[in-house]
Enzyme design. Structure first.
Site, PDB file in Angstrom:
ATOM      1  N   CYS A  49       0.806  -1.332  -0.214  1.00 26.20           N
ATOM      2  CA  CYS A  49      -0.052   0.110   0.180  1.00 26.20           C
ATOM      3  C   CYS A  49       0.965   1.272   0.039  1.00 26.20           C
ATOM      4  O   CYS A  49       0.641   2.233  -0.864  1.00 26.20           O
ATOM      5  CB  CYS A  49      -0.981  -0.003   1.288  1.00 26.20           C
ATOM      6  SG  CYS A  49      -2.110  -1.476   1.236  1.00 26.20           S
ATOM      7  N   CYS A 122      -2.513   3.398   3.099  1.00 26.15           N
ATOM      8  CA  CYS A 122      -3.128   2.337   3.736  1.00 26.15           C
ATOM      9  C   CYS A 122      -4.260   3.144   4.802  1.00 26.15           C
ATOM     10  O   CYS A 122      -4.342   4.034   5.036  1.00 26.15           O
ATOM     11  CB  CYS A 122      -2.455   1.388   4.494  1.00 26.15           C
ATOM     12  SG  CYS A 122      -3.351  -0.259   4.992  1.00 26.15           S
ATOM     13  N   ASP A 123      -5.302   1.953   5.120  1.00 24.10           N
ATOM     14  CA  ASP A 123      -6.703   2.691   5.585  1.00 24.10           C
ATOM     15  C   ASP A 123      -6.756   3.694   6.418  1.00 24.10           C
ATOM     16  O   ASP A 123      -7.360   4.691   6.312  1.00 24.10           O
ATOM     17  CB  ASP A 123      -7.476   1.494   6.136  1.00 24.10           C
ATOM     18  CG  ASP A 123      -7.660   0.352   5.128  1.00 24.10           C
ATOM     19  OD1 ASP A 123      -7.245   0.439   4.031  1.00 24.10           O
ATOM     20  OD2 ASP A 123      -8.345  -0.668   5.646  1.00 24.10           O
ATOM     21  N   LYS A 124      -5.709   3.794   7.583  1.00 27.42           N
ATOM     22  CA  LYS A 124      -6.066   4.551   8.793  1.00 27.42           C
ATOM     23  C   LYS A 124      -4.911   5.879   8.454  1.00 27.42           C
ATOM     24  O   LYS A 124      -5.423   6.707   8.979  1.00 27.42           O
ATOM     25  CB  LYS A 124      -5.578   4.231  10.162  1.00 27.42           C
ATOM     26  CG  LYS A 124      -6.437   2.834  10.267  1.00 27.42           C
ATOM     27  CD  LYS A 124      -7.860   3.016  10.276  1.00 27.42           C
ATOM     28  CE  LYS A 124      -8.668   1.739  10.420  1.00 27.42           C
ATOM     29  NZ  LYS A 124      -8.350   0.696   9.420  1.00 27.42           N
ATOM     30  N   CYS A 194      -5.351  -1.768  -1.408  1.00 26.38           N
ATOM     31  CA  CYS A 194      -6.122  -2.865  -1.937  1.00 26.38           C
ATOM     32  C   CYS A 194      -7.294  -2.314  -2.897  1.00 26.38           C
ATOM     33  O   CYS A 194      -7.637  -1.407  -2.926  1.00 26.38           O
ATOM     34  CB  CYS A 194      -6.943  -3.518  -0.804  1.00 26.38           C
ATOM     35  SG  CYS A 194      -5.750  -4.231   0.459  1.00 26.38           S
ATOM     36  N   GLU A 444     -11.111  -5.280  12.742  1.00 22.76           N
ATOM     37  CA  GLU A 444     -11.857  -5.793  11.771  1.00 22.76           C
ATOM     38  C   GLU A 444     -12.019  -7.344  11.412  1.00 22.76           C
ATOM     39  O   GLU A 444     -11.117  -8.183  11.934  1.00 22.76           O
ATOM     40  CB  GLU A 444     -11.188  -5.319  10.335  1.00 22.76           C
ATOM     41  CG  GLU A 444     -11.172  -3.753  10.321  1.00 22.76           C
ATOM     42  CD  GLU A 444     -10.437  -3.089   9.057  1.00 22.76           C
ATOM     43  OE1 GLU A 444     -10.787  -1.984   8.729  1.00 22.76           O
ATOM     44  OE2 GLU A 444     -10.032  -3.881   8.199  1.00 22.76           O
ATOM     45  N   SER A 470     -13.920  -4.862   7.600  1.00 21.75           N
ATOM     46  CA  SER A 470     -12.996  -4.492   6.208  1.00 21.75           C
ATOM     47  C   SER A 470     -14.130  -4.094   5.212  1.00 21.75           C
ATOM     48  O   SER A 470     -15.314  -4.582   5.033  1.00 21.75           O
ATOM     49  CB  SER A 470     -12.326  -5.734   5.913  1.00 21.75           C
ATOM     50  OG  SER A 470     -11.616  -5.435   4.761  1.00 21.75           O
TER      51      SER A 470
END
Length: 557
Positions: A49, A122-124, A194, A444, A470
């Site tokens: 990522c 990435c996500d956060k 992702c 998640e 997720s």
């Protein structure tokens, strides 16, 4: 520039020692006269990522210099959700959001810098960027590193979602271990986050509709040749934001938050976006935006994006079809969004009204022919969730479920039973003590949900948790149950065999037992961590229904 934030550390005779140190770092009088811009990077080579963000910073710095600014580099942690999923380390993911937010604030305000450009993936890292900008109200731009390209296996496009589902299929005997390995090796071909409308791409879209990222930049895949040019322009843009004093709180308004929520609901995006938009609103001091907004948006906005996890296409396909601008154009034409300012100085409507559309694409549908008539979220209340919970509707048509509870006090305990094919049709799987404080970190449940999908149970069971899901999860899944079990929420009192009734249209989630009677015998669980970052987060974190924030939010009054 006549007056700027960085004057506090570089202007006047008393600042000679500071200037001396900055000269040692390569700055000179010309740099002191222009804006100092933090290039805050979340680079790490722990996973695909964020691994190219160090390279992306090169054109960003060049753009800043070309516009007359001076780039000042900082870096922070990043926790990979995909790699830590299903492990103890997943507890660090949500905790990292607030740590990154704090890091950005401390780097920028600690050095009195004039602006900041934040490289995320990435996500956060993405909501952390917006939370920091909202908190500091310093001119800034968010640059998303971009999505990964699809993998390929037997002529099918793959994402990491397919690997998680293949684990369940292998456990059920639908595929063998050799094919699982083939899918594992093919799913992730290189750099990028992702590839579906999972949390990273959902939040990247949110940054665009909040006005914090320039339209189109975040859609460009990580390895696309156009990414560097877009990054250069973003570097120029952040200097322009400083000169024009474009401030994040001017962009992060209720209207912009509703626009972001609408775009995400219309693309059946990750439920994590609800948690993060609430946190961003909290940091910006927007008090009239709450969890119920997502239910209202979902009921009034159909799904027009045919995107994974519930749909057919990936982020790369969205980019080729016309990207976020095309989504915005559809929403504008239908009257589903309001105009709002953006980081470019142009309004959102100006950015999307003439968005091109690739001929023949069917990734983004016309508003009169949607994928689904209802958006991707629902907010439920009732015996089990007095403060609310979030149901994800992506890939699931039913709006009612009734079944008997199968209760697990951790994700691991549930996953072990799932892998042994121990979940049956009609079960309502309860995973508790995984909330923001109880986890801590609100893990998640992709390992569990994907395994159920792989066993062909997604449409036949419901899953309820005080943890999260997720962006790759789908099925009849309900998360963010509040109050959480660790703080005495009713989910702590459910027992095997209890009847659970879920009615999305009625917005209810109820149980058939006497809550008050059982509550008399309840005692809070012992904290998992007595000290350290996890313990600190557990002590400070607020309810998931308000974004699970640990800060003391800006007060408009």
């Amino acid at each position: 520039m006549s007056s700027k934030r960085s004057d506090a550390i570089i202007k006047g005779p008393s600042r000679a020692p500071a200037r001396a140190m900055l000269r040692a770092a390569g700055l000179n009088d010309e740099n002191f006269n222009g804006p100092l811009i933090a290039v805050f990077n979340t680079w790490t080579n722990m996973g695909p990522c964020n691994m190219d963000l160090d390279k992306l910073a090169v054109p960003v710095r060049a753009g800043i210099r070309a516009a007359g600014g001076t780039p000042i580099d900082f870096n922070s942690i990043a926790v990979s959700d995909g790699i830590t999923m299903g492990s103890e380390g997943m507890r660090a993911s949500l905790i990292s959001r607030d740590v990154i937010t704090d890091s950005i604030e401390l780097a920028v305000k600690g050095h009195s810098l004039d602006g900041v450009i934040i490289l995320v993936a990435c996500d956060k890292t993405i909501p952390a960027a917006a939370m920091a900008l909202a908190r500091m109200n310093v001119p800034g731009v968010v640059v998303y590193g971009g999505s990964i390209m699809p993998g390929q296996h037997k002529g099918k496009d793959l994402s990491v979602q397919d690997v998680f589902e293949a684990v369940g299929a292998c456990a059920a005997g639908i595929i063998d271990a050799a094919e699982l390995t083939e899918i594992e090796k093919a799913a992730c071909p290189g750099a990028g986050a992702c590839g579906g409308q999972f949390t990273a791409n959902s939040m990247a879209m949110a940054m665009t509709f909040l006005g914090l990222s320039p339209m189109g930049l975040n859609d460009i895949p990580a390895v696309d040749a156009g990414k560097n040019d877009a990054a250069f322009k973003a570097g120029e843009l952040v200097v322009d934001c400083v000169k024009e004093n474009r401030l994040p709180r001017d962009m992060i308004t209720k209207a912009a938050l509703m626009n972001a929520a609408t775009a995400l609901s219309a693309t059946a995006a990750s439920t994590n976006a609800i948690l993060h938009l609430l946190a961003i609103a909290s940091e910006a001091g927007v008090k009239d935006f709450d969890i119920d907004a997502f239910d209202a948006v979902s009921r009034s906005t159909p799904v027009i994006g045919d995107l994974k996890p519930g749909g057919r296409y990936m982020a790369y396909d969205l980019y080729k079809a016309g990207g976020s601008a095309l989504v915005g154009r559809r929403l504008l034409e239908a009257g589903w969004i309001d105009n709002s300012p953006t980081v470019t100085g142009r309004s959102l409507f100006e950015e999307v009204m003439n968005a091109p559309e690739t001929k023949g694409q069917d990734v983004i549908r016309p508003w009169e022919a949607p994928v689904k008539s209802r958006g991707g979220y629902g907010i439920l209340y009732g015996d089990l969730a007095p403060e609310g919970c979030v149901v994800k509707l992506a890939g699931h048509g039913d709006l009612f479920f009734e079944g008997t509870a199968r209760v697990f006090d951790s994700e691991e305990a549930c996953f072990e039973v799932v892998q042994k094919n121990g979940i049956q049709k009609g079960d309502v799987v309860i995973i508790r003590n995984e909330g923001p404080a109880g986890g801590p970190g609100m893990r998640e449940m992709l390992g569990v949900t994907a395994a159920l999908v792989g066993q062909d149970l997604a449409d036949h069971v419901a899953l309820i948790t005080d943890g999260r899901f997720s962006g790759a999860s789908y099925g009849f899944v309900i998360g963010h149950v509040a109050p959480e079990a660790a703080r005495g929420g009713p989910i702590a009192l459910v027992q095997d065999g209890d009847k659970i009734t879920i009615d999305v249209e009625a917005r209810t989630i109820n149980v058939d037992f006497d809550i008050a009677a059982r509550a008399k015998n309840w005692t809070p669980p012992k904290p998992r961590y007595p000290s350290g970052a996890y313990a600190k987060f557990a002590k400070l974190v607020g309810s998931a229904s308000k974004g699970a924030v640990t800060s003391f939010p800006f007060d408009q009054d």
